[in-house]
Design a protein around this motif. Structure first.
Motif, short mmCIF file in Angstrom:
data_model
loop_
_atom_site.label_atom_id
_atom_site.label_comp_id
_atom_site.label_asym_id
_atom_site.label_seq_id
_atom_site.Cartn_x
_atom_site.Cartn_y
_atom_site.Cartn_z
N LEU A 1 -2.86 11.33 7.86
CA LEU A 1 -1.96 12.49 7.90
C LEU A 1 -1.42 12.80 6.51
CD1 LEU A 1 0.00 12.01 11.23
CD2 LEU A 1 -1.46 13.91 10.60
N TRP B 1 -4.10 14.68 4.75
CA TRP B 1 -4.15 16.06 5.26
C TRP B 1 -3.01 16.89 4.66
CZ3 TRP B 1 -6.50 19.91 7.61
CH2 TRP B 1 -5.75 20.89 8.25
N ASP C 1 -2.39 19.69 -2.74
CA ASP C 1 -1.89 19.26 -4.06
C ASP C 1 -2.83 18.29 -4.76
OD1 ASP C 1 0.50 20.73 -3.75
OD2 ASP C 1 1.24 19.18 -2.40
N ARG D 1 -6.19 5.32 -2.65
CA ARG D 1 -4.83 5.25 -3.22
C ARG D 1 -3.79 5.60 -2.14
NH1 ARG D 1 -3.44 9.50 -7.71
NH2 ARG D 1 -5.05 8.36 -8.82
N VAL D 2 -4.05 6.68 -1.41
CA VAL D 2 -3.11 7.08 -0.37
C VAL D 2 -3.05 6.01 0.73
CG1 VAL D 2 -2.58 8.85 1.36
CG2 VAL D 2 -3.49 9.52 -0.86
N SER E 1 -1.10 3.07 -0.50
CA SER E 1 0.31 3.46 -0.54
C SER E 1 0.92 3.43 0.86
CB SER E 1 0.39 4.86 -1.15
OG SER E 1 1.68 5.31 -1.18
N ALA F 1 -6.63 3.65 -8.10
CA ALA F 1 -6.11 3.65 -6.72
C ALA F 1 -4.71 3.05 -6.65
CB ALA F 1 -7.06 2.87 -5.81
N LEU F 2 -4.44 2.06 -7.50
CA LEU F 2 -3.14 1.41 -7.46
C LEU F 2 -2.18 1.97 -8.51
CD1 LEU F 2 -4.25 -2.30 -6.86
CD2 LEU F 2 -3.55 -0.59 -5.18
N GLY F 3 -2.69 2.88 -9.35
CA GLY F 3 -1.81 3.50 -10.34
C GLY F 3 -1.36 2.55 -11.43
N VAL G 1 -4.09 15.35 13.35
CA VAL G 1 -4.39 16.38 12.35
C VAL G 1 -4.52 17.74 13.03
CG1 VAL G 1 -6.23 17.23 10.83
CG2 VAL G 1 -5.41 14.90 10.60
N ARG H 1 6.49 18.61 -2.71
CA ARG H 1 5.13 18.45 -3.26
C ARG H 1 5.15 17.50 -4.45
NH1 ARG H 1 1.84 24.12 -3.59
NH2 ARG H 1 1.45 24.35 -1.39
N ILE I 1 5.51 13.92 -3.25
CA ILE I 1 4.26 13.38 -2.69
C ILE I 1 3.31 13.03 -3.82
CG2 ILE I 1 2.20 13.99 -1.35
CD1 ILE I 1 4.02 15.71 0.40
N ARG I 2 3.24 13.96 -4.82
CA ARG I 2 2.31 13.75 -5.92
C ARG I 2 2.71 12.50 -6.71
NH1 ARG I 2 2.46 18.89 -8.95
NH2 ARG I 2 1.91 19.77 -6.96
N LYS J 1 4.50 9.97 -5.66
CA LYS J 1 4.33 8.77 -4.83
C LYS J 1 2.87 8.35 -4.81
CE LYS J 1 6.06 7.12 -0.51
NZ LYS J 1 6.63 7.47 0.76
N ASP J 2 1.98 9.33 -4.57
CA ASP J 2 0.55 8.99 -4.50
C ASP J 2 0.00 8.63 -5.87
OD1 ASP J 2 0.57 9.40 -1.86
OD2 ASP J 2 -0.12 11.46 -1.94
N GLY J 3 0.64 9.17 -6.92
CA GLY J 3 0.14 8.88 -8.25
C GLY J 3 0.62 7.56 -8.80
N SER J 4 1.80 7.11 -8.33
CA SER J 4 2.39 5.92 -8.94
C SER J 4 2.07 4.65 -8.21
CB SER J 4 3.91 6.08 -9.00
OG SER J 4 4.43 6.14 -7.69
N GLU J 5 1.59 4.75 -6.97
CA GLU J 5 1.36 3.51 -6.22
C GLU J 5 -0.12 3.19 -6.14
OE1 GLU J 5 3.79 2.49 -3.03
OE2 GLU J 5 4.93 4.30 -3.17
#
Lengths: 204, 216
Positions: A53, A56, A61, A74-75, A78, A156-158, B71, B206, B209-210, B212-216
């Motif tokens: 989700l 999705w 972005d 990565r997601v 996370s 993936a882990l940043g 979804v 946005r 989210i960006r 969060k997804d970019g840093s982890e």
């Protein structure tokens, strides 16, 4: 690749059919990653679904700086780390429960004894992975279970590639120290084989 | 090679990064050190087992179906939200306006029928089998009569057969003009402010989210 770009464009516009086709190739790996990270089939299912989700929702972005596969992992990582933070890590489920949930221990060895041995080793491995700190676990699973490259694991882990290498080295050390406690499952046959080889060489 | 150097090379051996000379030196050490030989055997076993650990894993049906359903639910919801947002906003505004005008008209000088005595026609006749005479009394009589009835000082109520209220059209149009003049600019301003706030919140979300997804 062209097909992926086309599906990506359609999925970004909110087409669920395109999204399904886009992420279906990653579904199994996402679930497997969640399973190793969470150590529990039910939690793995929830975390993987949450990850789907998130993908999705964040798709409009996604900036394509990393490959789509790397971004998906990565997601997923996370989502798993967030889920792990939300709850205390519970003891691992038994292998029986994992089998019920779709897990069948792989074994290239024939015969029921070999299958039982492989099953016991996999269970022990899963326990060892589950006992690792979360950041080490994510790196180890992505690299050594999923077979990703160091660069992709880092994305993936940043974190940097150097950090990933350090984490994976420490994770392997810890895991192998844990597995050393089960010499009947790990190392014994290989040592016997090596000793046999050495003896053979000496005789020659 | 000592045991410490031996241990430091194991991770590179795992990744196949050792040169042939380094690997030979490592294996020579293992042949002369039982503890390191055991360590090497465990590392190699673990590497092979990990590489095949997930070979038999298949996502359960509950997951495969679950995320697809989730979804689709979201996609359907988003489509509904995306569909004609301006129309939805205008409809909401119109509904609020009608409610405002209606309530203003009703409460202009008090409750009906006192507010619009000309527009209220009350016809009453005897009906002995009526169930709720008190309620009908309240609908039919002016407020002082209602008070008397409540205090028990009024004459026994005549049951009401028909109560029809009709609002004065002129008064309603006056109210509408007054409310539109006073409220519409504010309502449009509020709508614009809400749209700006919504866009800002969406932008922040946005970014979160960006990040969060970019840093982890």
């Amino acid at each position: 690749m062209q097909e992926e770009s086309r599906l990506l464009a359609r999925a970004r516009r909110g087409d669920p059919d395109a999204f399904e086709r886009l992420v279906a190739p990653y579904e199994r790996k996402m679930y497997a990653l969640s399973l190793r990270m969470m150590g529990d089939p039910e939690d793995a299912r929830d975390a993987a679904q949450d990850a789907m989700l998130r993908i999705w929702r964040a798709l409009p972005d996604y900036e394509e700086r990393a490959s789509f596969a790397t971004w998906v992992y990565r997601v997923t990582s996370s989502a798993c780390l967030d889920a792990l933070r939300k709850r205390k890590l519970r003891a691992h489920e038994s292998l029986e429960t994992m089998v019920d949930e779709g897990f069948s221990p792989a074994s290239g060895e024939a015969g029921p004894e070999a299958a039982l041995m492989a099953q016991a080793r996999n269970e022990r491995l899963a326990q060892g992975i589950g006992a690792l700190p979360e950041d080490l676990r994510a790196a180890l699973v992505l690299r050594d279970v999923q077979g990703e490259r160091y660069e992709d694991v880092a994305q993936a882990l940043g974190v940097s590639v150097g950090t990933v290498k350090s984490r994976i080295h420490r994770a392997r050390e810890k895991l192998c120290a844990f597995l050393m406690q089960s010499p009947e499952l790990f190392g014994a046959r290989r040592v016997q084989r090596d000793v046999g080889k050495e003896a053979g060489k000496r005789e020659l | 090679m000592n045991c410490e150097t031996f241990a430091s090379l194991l991770s590179r051996l795992w990744d196949g990064e050792l040169s042939p000379d380094e690997e030979e030196a490592l294996r020579l050490h293992a042949a002369s050190c039982p503890r390191c030989a055991q360590l090497l055997a465990v590392w190699e076993d673990a590497r092979d087992a990990l590489a095949h650990l997930d070979d038999g894993v298949q996502p359960p049906e509950a997951f495969s179906q679950g995320w697809r359903d989730a979804v689709r639910r979201e996609a359907f919801g988003q489509k509904r939200m995306r569909r004609r947002p301006l129309l939805r906003a205008v409809a909401g505004l119109a509904a609020a306006l009608v409610l405002l005008v209606g309530s203003t008209a009703l409460w202009r000088e008090g409750m009906l029928p006192v507010a619009y005595p000309d527009g209220v026609r009350v016809e009453a006749s005897a009906a002995p089998d009526v169930q709720e005479p008190g309620l009908m009394l309240a609908r039919a009589l002016p407020q002082q009569d209602v008070a008397e009835a409540a205090a028990g000082t009024a004459q026994p109520a005549q049951p009401v057969e028909e109560v029809e209220t009709r609002m004065s059209q002129r008064a309603f149009m006056e109210d509408l003009a007054r409310v539109c003049g006073a409220v519409l600019p504010w309502a449009l301003g509020a709508l614009a402010a809400a749209l700006v706030a919504w866009a800002a919140v969406r932008q922040v979300r946005r970014k979160q989210i960006r990040r969060k997804d970019g840093s982890e």
